[in-house]
Design a protein around this motif. Structure first.
Motif, PDB file in Angstrom:
ATOM      1  N   LEU A   1      19.341   2.424  -7.406  1.00 39.82           N
ATOM      2  CA  LEU A   1      18.227   1.730  -6.771  1.00 39.82           C
ATOM      3  C   LEU A   1      18.423   1.619  -5.256  1.00 39.82           C
ATOM      4  N   VAL A   2      19.660   1.558  -4.797  1.00 39.18           N
ATOM      5  CA  VAL A   2      19.918   1.605  -3.354  1.00 39.18           C
ATOM      6  C   VAL A   2      19.431   2.940  -2.787  1.00 39.18           C
ATOM      7  N   ALA A   3      19.719   4.027  -3.512  1.00 37.58           N
ATOM      8  CA  ALA A   3      19.258   5.347  -3.068  1.00 37.58           C
ATOM      9  C   ALA A   3      17.734   5.414  -3.060  1.00 37.58           C
ATOM     10  N   ASN A   4      17.117   4.886  -4.112  1.00 38.41           N
ATOM     11  CA  ASN A   4      15.657   4.891  -4.177  1.00 38.41           C
ATOM     12  C   ASN A   4      15.050   4.026  -3.078  1.00 38.41           C
ATOM     13  N   ALA A   5      15.675   2.874  -2.810  1.00 41.86           N
ATOM     14  CA  ALA A   5      15.165   1.977  -1.773  1.00 41.86           C
ATOM     15  C   ALA A   5      15.210   2.640  -0.402  1.00 41.86           C
ATOM     16  N   TRP A   6      16.238   3.453  -0.156  1.00 43.25           N
ATOM     17  CA  TRP A   6      16.322   4.146   1.125  1.00 43.25           C
ATOM     18  C   TRP A   6      15.144   5.115   1.290  1.00 43.25           C
ATOM     19  N   MET A   7      14.725   5.735   0.200  1.00 46.00           N
ATOM     20  CA  MET A   7      13.561   6.622   0.267  1.00 46.00           C
ATOM     21  C   MET A   7      12.295   5.838   0.617  1.00 46.00           C
ATOM     22  N   GLN A   8      12.211   4.594   0.132  1.00 39.28           N
ATOM     23  CA  GLN A   8      11.049   3.758   0.415  1.00 39.28           C
ATOM     24  C   GLN A   8      11.090   3.207   1.839  1.00 39.28           C
ATOM     25  N   ASN A   9      12.301   2.942   2.338  1.00 39.77           N
ATOM     26  CA  ASN A   9      12.466   2.352   3.669  1.00 39.77           C
ATOM     27  C   ASN A   9      13.746   2.899   4.290  1.00 39.77           C
TER      28      ASN A   9
ATOM     29  N   SER B   1       9.180 -11.372  -3.751  1.00 42.62           N
ATOM     30  CA  SER B   1       9.975 -10.858  -2.621  1.00 42.62           C
ATOM     31  C   SER B   1       9.681  -9.386  -2.373  1.00 42.62           C
ATOM     32  N   SER B   2       9.517  -8.635  -3.464  1.00 42.26           N
ATOM     33  CA  SER B   2       9.226  -7.208  -3.337  1.00 42.26           C
ATOM     34  C   SER B   2       7.862  -6.986  -2.686  1.00 42.26           C
ATOM     35  N   ALA B   3       6.873  -7.820  -3.043  1.00 44.35           N
ATOM     36  CA  ALA B   3       5.540  -7.689  -2.446  1.00 44.35           C
ATOM     37  C   ALA B   3       5.592  -7.933  -0.946  1.00 44.35           C
ATOM     38  N   GLN B   4       6.381  -8.915  -0.527  1.00 43.85           N
ATOM     39  CA  GLN B   4       6.509  -9.183   0.912  1.00 43.85           C
ATOM     40  C   GLN B   4       7.171  -8.011   1.632  1.00 43.85           C
ATOM     41  N   ASP B   5       8.170  -7.404   0.992  1.00 45.96           N
ATOM     42  CA  ASP B   5       8.830  -6.263   1.617  1.00 45.96           C
ATOM     43  C   ASP B   5       7.877  -5.081   1.718  1.00 45.96           C
ATOM     44  N   VAL B   6       7.102  -4.816   0.664  1.00 46.73           N
ATOM     45  CA  VAL B   6       6.147  -3.711   0.687  1.00 46.73           C
ATOM     46  C   VAL B   6       5.095  -3.926   1.769  1.00 46.73           C
TER      47      VAL B   6
ATOM     48  N   LYS C   1       5.424  -5.230   4.611  1.00 48.54           N
ATOM     49  CA  LYS C   1       5.982  -4.925   5.937  1.00 48.54           C
ATOM     50  C   LYS C   1       6.347  -3.451   6.085  1.00 48.54           C
ATOM     51  N   THR C   2       6.893  -2.841   5.036  1.00 49.00           N
ATOM     52  CA  THR C   2       7.443  -1.490   5.165  1.00 49.00           C
ATOM     53  C   THR C   2       6.517  -0.399   4.652  1.00 49.00           C
ATOM     54  N   GLN C   3       5.608  -0.716   3.733  1.00 51.11           N
ATOM     55  CA  GLN C   3       4.709   0.283   3.156  1.00 51.11           C
ATOM     56  C   GLN C   3       3.301  -0.301   3.031  1.00 51.11           C
ATOM     57  N   PRO C   4       2.654  -0.567   4.158  1.00 54.25           N
ATOM     58  CA  PRO C   4       1.337  -1.216   4.110  1.00 54.25           C
ATOM     59  C   PRO C   4       0.280  -0.415   3.366  1.00 54.25           C
ATOM     60  N   MET C   5       0.377   0.920   3.396  1.00 54.67           N
ATOM     61  CA  MET C   5      -0.599   1.729   2.668  1.00 54.67           C
ATOM     62  C   MET C   5      -0.463   1.513   1.163  1.00 54.67           C
ATOM     63  N   LYS C   6       0.773   1.400   0.671  1.00 57.34           N
ATOM     64  CA  LYS C   6       0.983   1.111  -0.746  1.00 57.34           C
ATOM     65  C   LYS C   6       0.376  -0.238  -1.112  1.00 57.34           C
TER      66      LYS C   6
END
Length: 516
Positions: A151-159, A246-251, A253-258
């Motif tokens: 999940l750390v690897a996947n998270a890096w792809m997201q941000n 918490s995940s919604a808040q992160d998205v 900020k980092t992936q507004p289109m999503k």
């Protein structure tokens, strides 16, 4: 190298193959993560109390864990091979970063898990009770450490954070391991995914135990399992809701289109309303069919702003705002996507010129173009898009998946609360509605789990690495017929494995726990 030489057919078939493999693999992973913890708790209860009913429960659920674990490992291996066979451009671009968490997962977590799982299954009466208990706990630790690094690897792809792009090799190189490990995206993705897996496991145990209640078999065993799983599930679903917030808040900020796609939000603003339910449909007045008009929608004023920033008046950009350019709640101004595409093409051209200048020993030209490249690298991936509308994900799929996931989460809260109450009062079997609800929630837990991944992965399209690499550039340039062939091979193989697993699981459940 990053060459956009692929066809739509190749890209789509490669995506479908990876998605199909990931979906099958993730049918087995969540149960492994949560059931391992419940096994450790059950065995701990046996060691501390000497009550053999806990030993019986441990051995029964351990069999189901083992069946699921074995097939999960088999499907997971194929996923990793696909990075080299189908996604070699991606592997080249991010291998120095993405490879590190997967290597740690293989060296530490997988070997830890596989070593102690042998003791857990075959060590009864061969090792001491306490050493066997330690082994069971280590299987749980190993499984969850494995999930952490993936999940750390996947998270890096997201941000993507904690890296520096090497223009000579055209690879991203890690320069801050701790920034990658402890990024807010990695923390929220790990905690939310793991707690949702625990919720699925609890649904599974309550559901299977309810079947014994309905069949009037092993009632005391079933009641104890329901009690434990209901407590475990109630804690897990509450944590899942919290980490989802918490995940919604992160998205946001980092992936507004999503985030906008999850709502089907075309025009944002301050005090944005949350859409409880609606129907995304085409509208000729919109600039592209990728954008949808929301019909028959039920809105709750200002709730979307609160979900994004815990501020009822926060600014949430919609899809059109992102296309046109906007200023975020934190005051950062983002240019239009057309401008970001132009910046990306500037970065691509500067990289080519820089490499040519290095080859010709023209250091003045190399230095100047390198500065241009660095100034535009944050928009590098946009240079490969053909249209700004390519940055819009599939809205109906993301919109409905999010609502199914949230709606089922609320149902699980009800299930665990009712199951715990009536099992504690020893009235569980008198209310047939509850056992049938529990049985219904077993497949629904898997549906909710898959919907969560659809939101996460489809919602970030067209990116394999957010803003830096789109999907159409990441694939290996091979004949699409090869990908089609292997897609159907894997589809048949995984379907056979799934049917075999279900048949073995059902047979073990019918047998029930071992007799005293």
């Amino acid at each position: 190298m990053l060459l956009n030489l692929t066809t739509t057919t190749l890209v789509e078939w490669s995506r479908w193959q990876f998605a199909m493999t990931a979906i099958y693999h993730y049918m087995f992973v969540p149960l492994t993560l949560g059931l391992a913890l419940m096994l450790a708790v059950m065995e701990t209860m046996w060691v501390k109390t000497g009550d053999d009913s806990w030993l019986k429960a441990t051995k029964f659920w351990m069999k189901l864990f083992g069946i699921n674990f074995a097939i999960g490992v088999a499907t997971g291996l194929i996923l990793e091979f696909q990075f080299g066979t189908n996604w070699s451009n991606y592997s080249w671009f991010v291998g120095d970063i993405f490879g590190a968490p997967l290597a740690i997962e293989g060296i530490i977590a997988f070997f830890l898990e596989s070593t102690f799982v042998a003791v857990m299954f075959f060590g009864w009466n061969k090792v001491g009770k306490r050493f066997h208990l330690v082994s069971t706990w280590m299987v749980f630790v190993g499984a969850n450490i494995s999930a952490l690094w993936i999940l750390v690897a996947n998270a890096w792809m997201q941000n993507p954070v904690g890296m520096e792009f090497n223009p000579i090799t055209a690879r991203n190189e890690m320069d801050d391991f701790w920034a990658i490990l402890f990024s807010p995206t990695a923390i929220s993705k790990f905690t939310h995914t793991v707690t949702s897996a625990y919720t699925l496991s609890a649904c599974f145990v309550v559901g299977v135990s309810s079947w014994f209640i309905l069949k009037k078999r092993h009632l005391e065993f079933a009641r104890k399992s329901i009690m434990l799983a209901s407590v475990f599930g109630l804690i897990s679903i509450i944590l899942t809701i919290y980490t989802g917030d918490s995940s919604a808040q992160d998205v946001t900020k980092t992936q507004p289109m999503k985030f906008a796609a999850m709502e089907g939000l075309n025009e944002g603003g301050r005090g944005a309303a949350f859409t409880v339910i609606g129907l995304p449909v085409n509208d000729p007045s919109l600039p592209t069919d990728r954008m949808k008009k929301m019909e028959y929608a039920i809105h709750v004023p200002k709730v979307l702003s609160f979900l994004g920033y815990h501020d009822f008046d926060a600014y949430i950009p919609g899809i059109q705002n992102i296309l046109d350019g906007y200023t975020s709640q934190s005051g950062v101004t983002y240019p239009s996507l057309e401008q970001r595409m132009a910046n990306g093409r500037t970065a691509i051209d500067a990289l080519k010129t820089y490499k040519q200048a290095i080859k010709e020993n023209n250091h003045t030209m190399a230095d100047s173009t390198l500065q241009i490249f660095k100034a535009n690298y944050s928009d590098f991936g946009y240079g490969y898009l053909n249209s700004p509308y390519d940055a819009i994900p599939h809205i109906p799929l993301v919109f409905f998946s999010f609502r199914i996931m949230v709606g089922l989460g609320m149902l699980f809260v009800l299930l665990f609360a009712l199951s715990l109450w009536y099992a504690k009062k020893r009235k569980f079997e008198k209310f047939k509605f509850i056992p049938y609800l529990a049985l219904f929630c077993v497949p629904m837990a898997y549906v909710a789990s898959q919907c969560g991944w659809i939101v996460a992965e489809v919602g970030r399209q067209p990116w394999v690495v957010q803003d830096l690499m789109p999907t159409n550039v990441a694939v290996t340039k091979i004949a699409s017929t090869w990908v089609m062939t292997t897609f159907w091979m894997f589809a048949v193989l995984f379907t056979v494995l799934l049917i075999a697993e279900l048949k073995i699981m059902f047979n073990q459940i019918k047998k029930g726990p071992e007799k005293d």
